[in-house]
Design a protein around this motif. Structure first.
Motif, short mmCIF file in Angstrom:
data_model
loop_
_atom_site.label_atom_id
_atom_site.label_comp_id
_atom_site.label_asym_id
_atom_site.label_seq_id
_atom_site.Cartn_x
_atom_site.Cartn_y
_atom_site.Cartn_z
N PRO A 143 0.81 -1.23 0.00
CA PRO A 143 0.00 0.00 0.00
C PRO A 143 0.84 1.27 0.00
O PRO A 143 0.29 2.35 -0.01
CB PRO A 143 -0.79 -0.11 1.30
N VAL A 144 2.14 1.11 0.04
CA VAL A 144 3.00 2.27 -0.01
C VAL A 144 4.03 2.04 -1.10
O VAL A 144 4.77 1.07 -1.06
CB VAL A 144 3.73 2.45 1.34
N ILE A 186 0.73 6.58 -1.38
CA ILE A 186 0.09 5.79 -0.34
C ILE A 186 -1.36 5.64 -0.76
O ILE A 186 -2.03 6.65 -1.01
CB ILE A 186 0.21 6.53 1.00
N TYR A 187 -1.82 4.42 -0.89
CA TYR A 187 -3.13 4.29 -1.51
C TYR A 187 -3.93 3.12 -0.93
O TYR A 187 -3.37 2.18 -0.36
CB TYR A 187 -2.99 4.09 -3.02
N ILE A 188 -5.23 3.22 -1.08
CA ILE A 188 -6.10 2.07 -0.80
C ILE A 188 -7.00 1.89 -2.02
O ILE A 188 -7.24 2.85 -2.77
CB ILE A 188 -6.97 2.29 0.46
N GLN A 189 -7.45 0.68 -2.18
CA GLN A 189 -8.38 0.46 -3.28
C GLN A 189 -9.76 0.24 -2.71
O GLN A 189 -9.93 -0.45 -1.70
CB GLN A 189 -7.94 -0.76 -4.09
N LEU A 200 -2.77 6.12 5.87
CA LEU A 200 -3.58 5.01 5.39
C LEU A 200 -4.92 4.98 6.09
O LEU A 200 -5.96 4.76 5.49
CB LEU A 200 -2.83 3.69 5.60
N HIS A 249 -8.93 5.66 4.69
CA HIS A 249 -10.12 4.87 5.00
C HIS A 249 -11.23 5.74 5.58
O HIS A 249 -12.40 5.55 5.30
CB HIS A 249 -9.77 3.74 5.96
#
Lengths: 425, 796
Positions: free
Chosen positions: A48-49, A58-61, A81, A85
Motif C-alpha cells: 500500500p506504499v 500511499i493508496y487504498i483500493q 492510510l 479509509h
C-alpha cells in the motif's frame, strides 16, 4: 509531516478528482503511479506504499477506485492510510455508494469535502456526521447558509448540538467474530475472538450514556467476584467519545455518543476456545478417476443456541468432474468458479452433526504438473444469534439527558465466523 | 477526452454563456441556478484535465455578481486557486474580492476566502496576503484562526522572509499555549514543526500543558501533539512514568494512528531505561496485535512493518505470540510477506520448530511468491537457530516437492547453510546429489548447486558427471554460473584429479575464450596458477574451509536504530532512513538532499542474497591476488594496497606511478604545496548536479572529528561551518540532513587551472566522523585537495 496532494483515480489510473494541497508535486504523477503499480504487480509485490523517484504513493483500493495520497516527505504512513479509509467513510456517508459514477455525479461536493478534511496536507476533521452539517448535499440543502456548527469548534467534536428525534432509541449490537486456523492434522493452531460493540443512536440533545458490562476487573474491584459470571476482556479499545480516564479509574464506560452508527468499543479474546463448528473431511481415493469426500460438520455449542446461514466452502481439485453430492441437512452446490463445493445449512442447532458425501471424478489422463500445490483450506461462515463466545453481557445502558426523556435501549448479541479456516489433509 | 477543436468550440460557447449570465436580469434565483450549472460544467472540464484558464476574467466577473451563494462561491474559489498560477497578472483582480470576503460577517466565508487567498501561490502577491492572515490570527472565530494558522505556513513556503519580518511566527507560538480551540493549537504545532522551531519550545511546562488538554483534541490533532511530545527528553525517570501514566489510556483509543503515536512516545521516552523499555514493549504488544487483526489490510500493513522493526530489536518479547503472525488464506501478499519476515525475526529455540512447520504449509501454497519467501524464511531460521533439530530436514524435504522453483530456492538456502555449518554438509549433499542439473533453470540456484558440487565433491560420487553438462553448455550459461563453475571445477580437480581432469580442461578452454572479462581473466589466472605451481594453486583456490560465523546482515543495527528514530513514518515501511528517499524534514535544509537527484538509493532495497556467493569468490580472488604478489611476482607493493583485486593486473602500479605521492601521508613534514583555490568560483546547482553524476569519485576518506568540530558543524544551522570553509574558497552548494546525520555538498576551483573540485561530506554524529567523497576533473588535484581538506576537518 504532511502529504502533498490527494487523488482519486479509476482502476486505469485516470484522475477522477484531485486536490493539490501544497503545490510541490505535479498532478501528472497519477500516471507514474499506475505505471509503477503495474510494474510491481507483475513481480507480485505491490504494497500500500509505493516509492518512485522521490515521491511516495500511499493508496487504498475501494470498489473501482484508488484513493491515494502522495508525499515527498517522510510522512506518517499508518496515519495516512487510516485517513484514506476515513475519507472513504466520509464519501460513503455522502454518496451511499462510493464508486466512479457517484463521485462524478457529486464532484462539487467531493471537492468541498476534500477542502475540509485536510488543510495544507494535514488531516483536520473526518467525522462524516460533523462534515455533513457543514457541507450540505442537494438532497437536504437549507435555505439559509449554516454557520460552522458548534461541533467543529467545541470539545465534543463528534456530536453537534440541537439534534432532535421524536422517538429516542439506542441500538446496541454485540458482535463477536471468531477467527480460527486448524491444521491438517486437526490441531487448532490459532483461535481468536474479535468483539465489537456496535451502536446506533437516535437520541435528542446531548445525552450522557453509561454502559455496564459483566467486566471481571470491575466485579473483583467491587468484591462481587464469583457471584455472577464475569468476563476478562483483553485490550479493549474505545471510540473517542468514551472518557478513557474514567474507565481507567473505576471501569465505568461513560460517553456522549455521536449521532448514528459507530463502534463504541472493540476487544479481543485470545484464549483458546473450542471451535464452534468443527468440520472434518475424509478423502477417499478409490481410483484415479473416482474420489470421495466424507465430510462431517459438528456444532460444538450449547443446544439452546442455533447457528444460521452456515456456509461451508469445501475446496475441490480444479479439474474435478461432475461431483455428485448427498447431504443429511442443507443443500450443497458445485461452484466451478471457486473450485469448491458450497454447503449451505440454514439452521444448525447446537450439539448436532451433519454429513455430506461427495463423489467426483478426475480426468484419467494426469495433468502435466500433478502436484499443483496444497488445497486451499475449508472455510466456514456462520452466524449464531443471541450468543457470544466471551459471555459478555450488557448489564445496563443508561441514557440521561437534561430534558429528561426516556430512551429505549435495544441490545442484541451475535457471533459470526470470521477468518475461519480448516486446512485439508 | 474531446478533441482540441471541439473543446475550443465548447470554450467559446461557455464564454458566451458566462457573458450572458453576467448581465442577465432575470429573477435572482434563476440566475444563480443557471450560473451554478455553468460553473459545474467548467469545473467538470477542469477536473478531467481540459485547460479552462482562458476563461479567467469571465468566470470571475460572472461569479462575483452573485457572491452571496456559498456553493457558487466555493466553485469560484476552486477555479481561482487552480488557475491563479497560470494567470498571475489577472490574479491581482481577485485579491480585492478575496480580501473583502476575509472581512465577511460569516466565519465560514471568512475562512474560505482566506484559505483560497493563501492557496493562490503567486509569488508577488504575498504582500497582500500577510495582513489578512495577521487579522485572521486574531479573529474571534476558531474556524478562521485555524485557517489563518495554516495560512502562515502556506506563505512561509513561498516566502519565508515575509513571515519572519511580519512576526507572525511569534503570534503562532503564543497561540500554541493560549488558544482556546484545540484544533487551532494542533495546527500551530504543525506550523512550528515544519518551520523547525518547535524543538526550541519543548519544555516540561509545554509538554504537561499539552498533555492536560490532550482529550480536547480531535484524533488527528492528538497524533500531531503526540508526535511533538515524542521528541521531548524528560529530565528524570519519574517524569517519564508520569507522562506514560497520563498517556496509557491512549493505547485503548480506537483510532490506530493515535495508538501508534502513543507507542512512539513510549518507546522513545524509555530509550535510556532498558528495563522500563522492555516493560513498554510488553505493554504495547497487545494493542498492536489487535490493530493487526482488526484493522483494514492497509493499516495492518503499516502496523506490521513497525512490528517487524520492534521484533528485530527485541525478538524475545514476541517469541511466544508467534501464531499471531500466521498467514491467512485471503490476506494480500504484502501482509503475508511481512508476517514471514516477522516470523523469521522472532524464531528462537522455543518456537523454531513450530514456525518451520507452519512455513512448510506455505511452501506448498499456490502463490509462487509466498512459497519462495517461505523457503527463504525456513533457510534463514535454520541459519540463525542452529540447535533445533528437524529444520534442516524440512528444508531437504522441499527438494522432494518436485516444483522447479522450490528446488531452486531450496538449493540456494542449503548452500548458505553448508557454508555456515560445514558439519551438516554430509546430511545435505546426498539429497542435493539426487537432483539433475537440467531441473535447475534459475542461474542463482544453478550457481549454488555448482558451488556445492565443487566444495563437497568428495562426498558426491557423480559430481564430475553432474558438472559436465554445465561445462559442455558453458557459453549458454549466465555469467554467475560460469563464474561459479570455474572454482568448482578446480576444487573438484584437486579432490579427484583423474575424474575431473577432462572437465577442467573443457571448462578452462571455454572460459578462456569467453567474452566476459571476469570469466576470461579468472580462467587465465587459474590456468597460470595451475601451470606455475599446482600446490600453491590449491592453497589459493581451495583454502581450508572453516564455517562462516556470521553472514553480514542485510541491515546493520546502526541503520535499524536510525529507522527506529523515525518510528511511525514511511521510513519503517521502506526499511530505510528517510534521508534516502524524502526531502529533509526541516525546510531550511530542504535542498541538500535533492541535489544529487538520482543518487540516493531506492529505499526498498531487496537484498540480493545470492550475491554472498559472488562476493565470496571476490574474496577468494582478492586473497589469490595477494598471495600472488607476496610469493610469486616480484612487485614490491605492500600488502595494504587500496584495491588488491585490481592490483594483480598491475593496474594499481600503473596508476600509482602516474599519480602524485601517496595521498595518505600527512606526516611528511614538507607536504605538497597548498593548493591554490580560486575565490568565488561560480557554479550553479544544475551544473553541479550534472558534473557530480558524470565524474567518478577521485578520492574518498573518513576523518574522525573532534567534539568541538562536531559542535561547530552543528551550530547555527551549519552556517558557521560553511562560512569557515567559504573563507578558504570552498563554497557550499547545499547543506542539509537531520540529526544525527548531515550532508554537505561543496565545490571549489583550482586557481591556475579550470579544474573543478566537487565534494560530498556526510557527517555522522554518533560515529563522530565525516566521510568525504571528492570528485575532480583530474586525479592530481583531487589528491592534493583531499589531504588539505582532511587536515581542515581534523583541525576544526
Amino acid at each position: 509531516m504532511a502529504c502533498s496532494a490527494l487523488f482519486i483515480l479509476d482502476l486505469k489510473g485516470r484522475v477522477i478528482l484531485s486536490r493539490d494541497y501544497r503545490g510541490d508535486v505535479p498532478l501528472k504523477l497519477a500516471e507514474r503511479f499506475i505505471t509503477k503499480l503495474n510494474e510491481l504487480e507483475e513481480s507480485g509485490k505491490p504494497s500500500p506504499v509505493l516509492y518512485d523517484e522521490g515521491v511516495s504513493y500511499i493508496y487504498i483500493q475501494y470498489s473501482n477506485l484508488y484513493l491515494m495520497a502522495v508525499a515527498r516527505n517522510n510522512i506518517n504512513a499508518a496515519a495516512i492510510l487510516l485517513f484514506l479509509h476515513k475519507l472513504r467513510e466520509v464519501f460513503t456517508h455522502y454518496f451511499q455508494e462510493l464508486e466512479e459514477e457517484s463521485l462524478r455525479d457529486n464532484f462539487v461536493i467531493a471537492y468541498e469535502l476534500l477542502d475540509e478534511v485536510m488543510d495544507f496536507g494535514y488531516p483536520q476533521f473526518t467525522e462524516a456526521k460533523i462534515l455533513s452539517e457543514f457541507i450540505k448535499t442537494d438532497a437536504h440543502k437549507m435555505e439559509v447558509q449554516a454557520r460552522p456548527p458548534m461541533a467543529v469548534t467545541n470539545a465534543v467534536s463528534w456530536r453537534s448540538e440541537g439534534i432532535k428525534y421524536k422517538k429516542n432509541e439506542v441500538f446496541l449490537d454485540v458482535v463477536e467474530s471468531v477467527n480460527l486456523l486448524v491444521n491438517s492434522n486437526g490441531t487448532v493452531v490459532r483461535s481468536e475472538v474479535v468483539g465489537a460493540l456496535k451502536m446506533r443512536t437516535f437520541l435528542s440533545g446531548m445525552p450522557e450514556c453509561k454502559l455496564g458490562l459483566n467486566d471481571k476487573v470491575l466485579f473483583e474491584a467491587q468484591g462481587r467476584a464469583g457471584k455472577s459470571k464475569a468476563v476478562d476482556l483483553e485490550d479493549m479499545k474505545f471510540h473517542q467519545c468514551v472518557r478513557l480516564a474514567r474507565f481507567d479509574n473505576d471501569r465505568t464506560i461513560s460517553f456522549i455518543p455521536p449521532d448514528g452508527a459507530f463502534d463504541l468499543m472493540t476487544y479481543r479474546l485470545s484464549q483458546n476456545v473450542r471451535p464452534l463448528i468443527w468440520v472434518e473431511c475424509l478423502v477417499e481415493k478409490h481410483s484415479r478417476s473416482r474420489t470421495e469426500y466424507l465430510v462431517k460438520a459438528r456444532s460444538q455449542f450449547k443446544e439452546r443456541s442455533s447457528a444460521t446461514n452456515v456456509e461451508i466452502l469445501l475446496p475441490l481439485p480444479p479439474d474435478a468432474i461432475t461431483p455428485t453430492v448427498r447431504t443429511s441437512q442443507g443443500a450443497a452446490t458445485y461452484a466451478p468458479e471457486k473450485e469448491a463445493l458450497i454447503w449451505k445449512i440454514k439452521n444448525f442447532p447446537g450439539g448436532r452433526e451433519f454429513l455430506l458425501r461427495c463423489k467426483f471424478g478426475l480426468p484419467s489422463v494426469e495433468a502435466e504438473d500433478e502436484t499443483q500445490g496444497r488445497m486451499p483450506p475449508i472455510r466456514v461462515s456462520f452466524e449464531i444469534p443471541y450468543f457470544t463466545v466471551s459471555g459478555i453481557q450488557v448489564r445496563y445502558l443508561k441514557v440521561i439527558e437534561k430534558s429528561g426523556y426516556q430512551a429505549l435501549p435495544w441490545v442484541r448479541y451475535i457471533t459470526t465466523g470470521g477468518e475461519y479456516e480448516i486446512r485439508m489433509g | 477526452m474531446p478533441g482540441e477543436g471541439k473543446s475550443r468550440g465548447e470554450l467559446g460557447e461557455i464564454k458566451t454563456q458566462l457573458a450572458a449570465l453576467t448581465g442577465s436580469s432575470g429573477s435572482k434565483g434563476d440566475a444563480v441556478a443557471a450560473k451554478k450549472d455553468l460553473f459545474k460544467k467548467i469545473i467538470n472540464y477542469m477536473t478531467i484535465g481540459i485547460d479552462m484558464s482562458s476563461l479567467f476574467v469571465q468566470v470571475m466577473t460572472c461569479g462575483v455578481s452573485n457572491s452571496e451563494d456559498i456553493v457558487l462561491k466555493k466553485m469560484l474559489y476552486l477555479y481561482l486557486s487552480t488557475y491563479a498560477q497560470s494567470n498571475p497578472d489577472l490574479t491581482l483582480l481577485t485579491i480585492n474580492l478575496l480580501t473583502k470576503d476575509c472581512k465577511d460577517q460569516d466565519p465560514t466565508i471568512r475562512g474560505l476566502a482566506l484559505r483560497s487567498l493563501c492557496s493562490l501561490r503567486v509569488p508577488n502577491l504575498v504582500e497582500y496576503i500577510v495582513s489578512p492572515i495577521s487579522q485572521g490570527l486574531r479573529d474571534g472565530h476558531p474556524y478562521m484562526r485555524r485557517t489563518a494558522v495554516m495560512g502562515v505556513l502556506k506563505v512561509y513556503k513561498q516566502d519565508s522572509s515575509a513571515v519572519k519580518i511580519s512576526g507572525m511566527l511569534d503570534t503562532v507560538r503564543e497561540m500554541t499555549l493560549k488558544d482556546a480551540d484545540a484544533q487551532v493549537v494542533a495546527n500551530c504545532l504543525s506550523v512550528l514543526q515544519q518551520v523547525g522551531v518547535v524543538q526550541s519550545m519543548i519544555s516540561r511546562v509545554f509538554v504537561y500543558a499539552m498533555l492536560n488538554r490532550l482529550k480536547e483534541f480531535s484524533e488527528w490533532a492528538q497524533c500531531q501533539v503526540l508526535d511533538v511530545i515524542s521528541t521531548y527528553r524528560p529530565s528524570g525517570e519519574q517524569e517519564v512514568y508520569d507522562i506514560m501514566n497520563v498517556l496509557d489510556d491512549r493505547l485503548s483509543h480506537s483510532n490506530s494512528a493515535v495508538v501508534m503515536a502513543t507507542v512512539k512516545v513510549f518507546l522513545h521516552l524509555t530509550l535510556s531505561m532498558p528495563a522500563t523499555h522492555q516493560q513498554v514493549l510488553e505493554r504495547i504488544k497487545d494493542p498492536l496485535i489487535t490493530l493487526v487483526s482488526r484493522d483494514h489490510y492497509e493499516t495492518a500493513y503499516a502496523v506490521l512493518a513497525h512490528f517487524h522493526l520492534i521484533a528485530q530489536r527485541a525478538p524475545i518479547i514476541f517469541s511466544q505470540i508467534y501464531t499471531s503472525f500466521y498467514c491467512r488464506m485471503n490476506e494480500p501478499s504484502y501482509i503475508k510477506q511481512l508476517k514471514l519476515e516477522i516470523l523469521t525475526a522472532i524464531a528462537d529455540e522455543t518456537n523454531a520448530y513450530e514456525i518451520a512447520t507452519e512455513l512448510t504449509e506455505y511452501v506448498n501454497d499456490i502463490d509462487e511468491q509466498l512459497a519462495r519467501e517461505a523457503v527463504r524464511a525456513v533457510g534463514t531460521i535454520a541459519l540463525e537457530v542452529q540447535d533445533v533439530a528437524g529444520i534442516v530436514e524440512r528444508l531437504l524435504g522441499f527438494l522432494e516437492i518436485g516444483k522447479d522453483f522450490i528446488t531452486a530456492e531450496t538449493i540456494i538456502q542449503i548452500k548458505d547453510l553448508v557454508r555456515r555449518y560445514p558439519d551438516i554438509a554430509e546430511a545435505c549433499i546426498s539429497s542435493v546429489a539426487s537432483i539433475s542439473p537440467s531441473d535447475i533453470e534459475e542461474p542463482e540456484a544453478k550457481a549454488a548447486f555448482v558451488w556445492i558440487l565443487g566444495e563437497h565433491g568428495q562426498g558426491i560420487q557423480d559430481a564430475p558427471y553432474l558438472l559436465e553438462p554445465v561445462a559442455a553448455n558453458f557459453a549458454a550459461e549466465e555469467v554467475r554460473v560460469r563464474l561459479a563453475l570455474l572454482p568448482a571445477v578446480a576444487k573438484l580437480f584437486f579432490k579427484r584429479p583423474p575424474e575431473s581432469h577432462r572437465l577442467l580442461g573443457i571448462t578452462l578452454a571455454a572460459a578462456a575464450a569467453d567474452t566476459n572479462q571476469d570469466v576470461h581473466d579468472r580462467a587465465l589466472l587459474y590456468y597460470r596458477l595451475l601451470q606455475r605451481d599446482p600446490e600453491l594453486a590449491k592453497r589459493i583456490i581451495q583454502p581450508a574451509s572453516a564455517g562462516i560465523a556470521n553472514f553480514s546482515e542485510e541491515q546493520s543495527a546502526e541503520l535499524r536504530d536510525r529507522i527506529f528514530d523515525e518510528f511511525n513514518s514511511l521510513a519503517v515501511c521502506y526499511k530505510a532512513p528517510s534521508s534516502s528517499f524524502a526531502q529533509a524534514a526541516n525546510e531550511e535544509g530542504g535542498e541538500g538532499e535533492d541535489l544529487v537527484g538520482g543518487s540516493p538509493a531506492r529505499p526498498v532495497k531487496m537484498v540480493d542474497e545470492g550475491s554472498s556467493l559472488l562476493s565470496e569468490h571476490e574474496q577468494e580472488e582478492a586473497a589469490a591476488a595477494e598471495h600472488l604478489q607476496q610469493n610469486g611476482t616480484s612487485t614490491p607493493t605492500t600488502t595494504a594496497t587500496a584495491a588488491p583485486a585490481m592490483d594483480f593486473l598491475g593496474m594499481g602500479d600503473l596508476l600509482g606511478g602516474l599519480s602524485a605521492p601517496a595521498p595518505a601521508a600527512p606526516a611528511v613534514p614538507a607536504g605538497p604545496p597548498p593548493l591554490a583555490l580560486r575565490s568565488q568560483p561560480a557554479l550553479g546547482p544544475p551544473e553541479f548536479q550534472q558534473k557530480w553524476s558524470t565524474l567518478q569519485p577521485s578520492a574518498r576518506f573518513t576523518q574522525q572529528l573532534s567534539a568541538s568540530g562536531l559542535g561547530l558543524i552543528e551550530a547555527n544551522g551549519h552556517k558557521d561551518f560553511c562560512t569557515r570553509l567559504g573563507l578558504a574558497n570552498i563554497m557550499t552548494m547545499a547543506s542539509g540532513g537531520a540529526p544525527p546525520t548531515y550532508r554537505f555538498y561543496f565545490h571549489a576551483q583550482r586557481a591556475e587551472r579550470d579544474t573543478r573540485i566537487l565534494v560530498e561530506t556526510i557527517v555522522s554524529k554518533p560515529a563522530g566522523s565525516a566521510s568525504v567523497t571528492i570528485k575532480a576533473d583530474d586525479q592530481d588535484t583531487a589528491d592534493h585537495f583531499a589531504s588539505q581538506f582532511k587536515e581542515r576537518l581534523a583541525n576544526l
